[in-house]
Design an enzyme around this catalytic site. Structure first.
Site, PDB file in Angstrom:
ATOM      1  N   ASP A  49       0.812  -1.211   0.000  1.00 20.24           N
ATOM      2  CA  ASP A  49       0.000   0.000   0.000  1.00 20.24           C
ATOM      3  C   ASP A  49       0.846   1.262   0.000  1.00 20.24           C
ATOM      4  O   ASP A  49       2.049   1.241   0.318  1.00 20.24           O
ATOM      5  CB  ASP A  49      -0.962   0.009   1.194  1.00 20.24           C
ATOM      6  CG  ASP A  49      -0.234   0.077   2.539  1.00 20.24           C
ATOM      7  OD1 ASP A  49       0.784  -0.631   2.693  1.00 20.24           O
ATOM      8  OD2 ASP A  49      -0.678   0.827   3.427  1.00 20.24           O
ATOM      9  N   GLU A  78       0.040  -1.139   5.599  1.00 18.59           N
ATOM     10  CA  GLU A  78       1.061  -0.753   6.572  1.00 18.59           C
ATOM     11  C   GLU A  78       0.954   0.714   6.942  1.00 18.59           C
ATOM     12  O   GLU A  78       1.353   1.117   8.039  1.00 18.59           O
ATOM     13  CB  GLU A  78       2.453  -1.044   5.999  1.00 18.59           C
ATOM     14  CG  GLU A  78       3.602  -0.862   6.980  1.00 18.59           C
ATOM     15  CD  GLU A  78       4.183   0.561   6.994  1.00 18.59           C
ATOM     16  OE1 GLU A  78       4.987   0.857   7.887  1.00 18.59           O
ATOM     17  OE2 GLU A  78       3.828   1.369   6.094  1.00 18.59           O
TER      18      GLU A  78
END
Length: 357
Positions: A75, A129
């Site tokens: 991400d 994350e």
């Protein structure tokens, strides 16, 4: 959609970085990139592949004496007029170039190109994350498939600009509160101003002397800072409540409990409420794979100034380091970029470490 991660792209970590950056994957929107990564890995005969949510795990099963982990998150933070990628000279610009699709490119390139590594390897391509811990792919895997995380050593491919950053700092957020009594501001002597009351706490922060701690040759510089202040009722009311949010970054020789005790000591006399806390990770330099990795890099490690998922592995008793091509100073930046030379150098280092026998 045709998968852009073609064999030609997978063979070149620079081209692979651009291809990964050009798949939009803001946190909680990683399905497309996870699908592409999973498709690639399931076609590799020397890997066993599994998936949980939008986290993809691939591992070798060669019967080696030791297992290492290479992990990178899929991400990114929200786009900021920096998508898709562009190239200017030796720089690739775009959201996630530094943090951390160039690191993900390392893992994916090695996963498909090194069929006979010196250790068994587990590759993690994980989700979320950049946001709250409850969404983090490693957190979710640890809850349902803890055996996937078992290893002797881990490398988080976070941006370090090609330097080994050992361990990480712990982090804590706390609310320091001052209370007062409301009154009309024209007759302020009838009240007690809570915003004024927070002043001594601010003064303590302004004079705070942060520790610098050396562990295994790595220096960790602590910091305690006010990051937000909330107070006030109306333009003509003396406020009865003021809250200051404090962020404390602490060296990994302190536990979260010790860090909290220190924060309460600094703000003795004020109400202190801890809202978030995560312990750090010690350098993790003594494991044999770590020593061999450091030899392959050829430079001394430094302490990680910040919190990363190495702490998740440390909590499981797995020593871990940070190593990636991106410059952390440009992570989350509108001009985020990565140096092509750093990508090539780091990929060669990791290949030398994993492929040599």
């Amino acid at each position: 959609m045709e998968n852009p991660l073609t064999p030609e792209v997978l063979a070149d970590p620079v081209a692979l970085t651009r291809a990964l950056v050009d798949i939009e994957s803001v946190s909680l929107d990683e399905k497309e990139i996870a699908d592409c990564v999973e498709e690639v890995l399931r076609a590799v005969p020397h890997l066993t592949v599994a998936r949980h949510g939008n986290t993809v795990m691939a591992r070798t099963e060669l019967g080696r004496a030791q297992r290492v982990v290479l992990a990178g998150h899929l991400d990114t933070v929200p786009l900021n007029n920096n998508f898709p990628s562009t190239v200017q000279g030796d720089l690739i610009f775009g959201c996630g170039t530094s943090d951390m699709k160039s690191g993900v490119a390392y893992a994916l390139h090695l996963a498909v190109s090194v069929p006979n590594p010196r250790y068994d390897v587990t590759y993690f391509f994980y989700e979320a994350e950049e946001i709250e811990s409850r969404y983090n792919g490693l957190t979710l895997v640890a809850a349902v498939h803890p055996e996937w995380l078992s290893a002797d050593f881990a490398v988080l491919l976070e941006p370090t600009h090609g330097v080994v950053e050992a361990g990480c700092q712990g982090t804590m957020r706390a609310i320091v509160t001052a209370t007062g009594r409301r009154a009309h501001s024209a007759r302020s002597w009838n009240g007690r101003n809570a915003i004024h009351g927070i002043g001594p706490a601010i003064e303590r922060l302004a004079g705070y002397q942060a520790r610098m701690v050396t562990i295994d040759g790595c220096v960790y510089r602590e910091g305690m800072n006010a990051v937000r202040i909330n107070g006030g009722v109306a333009g003509n009311v003396v406020p009865d409540l003021c809250e200051m949010e404090v962020n404390y970054r602490f060296a990994p020789d302190r536990t979260a409990e010790e860090a909290e005790a220190h924060v309460r000591e600094v703000f003795d006399g004020f109400e202190v409420r801890v809202t978030d806390s995560a312990p750090g990770a010690l350098p993790g330099l003594t494991a044999a794979p770590a020593q061999e990795f450091l030899a392959a890099v050829g430079e001394a490690p430094v302490g990680k100034l910040g919190w990363t998922d190495v702490a998740r592995f440390a909590a499981l008793g797995i020593p871990a380091l940070n190593f990636g091509p991106g410059d952390p100073n440009f992570a989350h930046h509108p001009e985020e970029h990565v140096e092509i030379g750093k990508i090539r150098d780091g990929a060669a280092t990791l290949h030398r470490w994993l492929a040599s026998h």
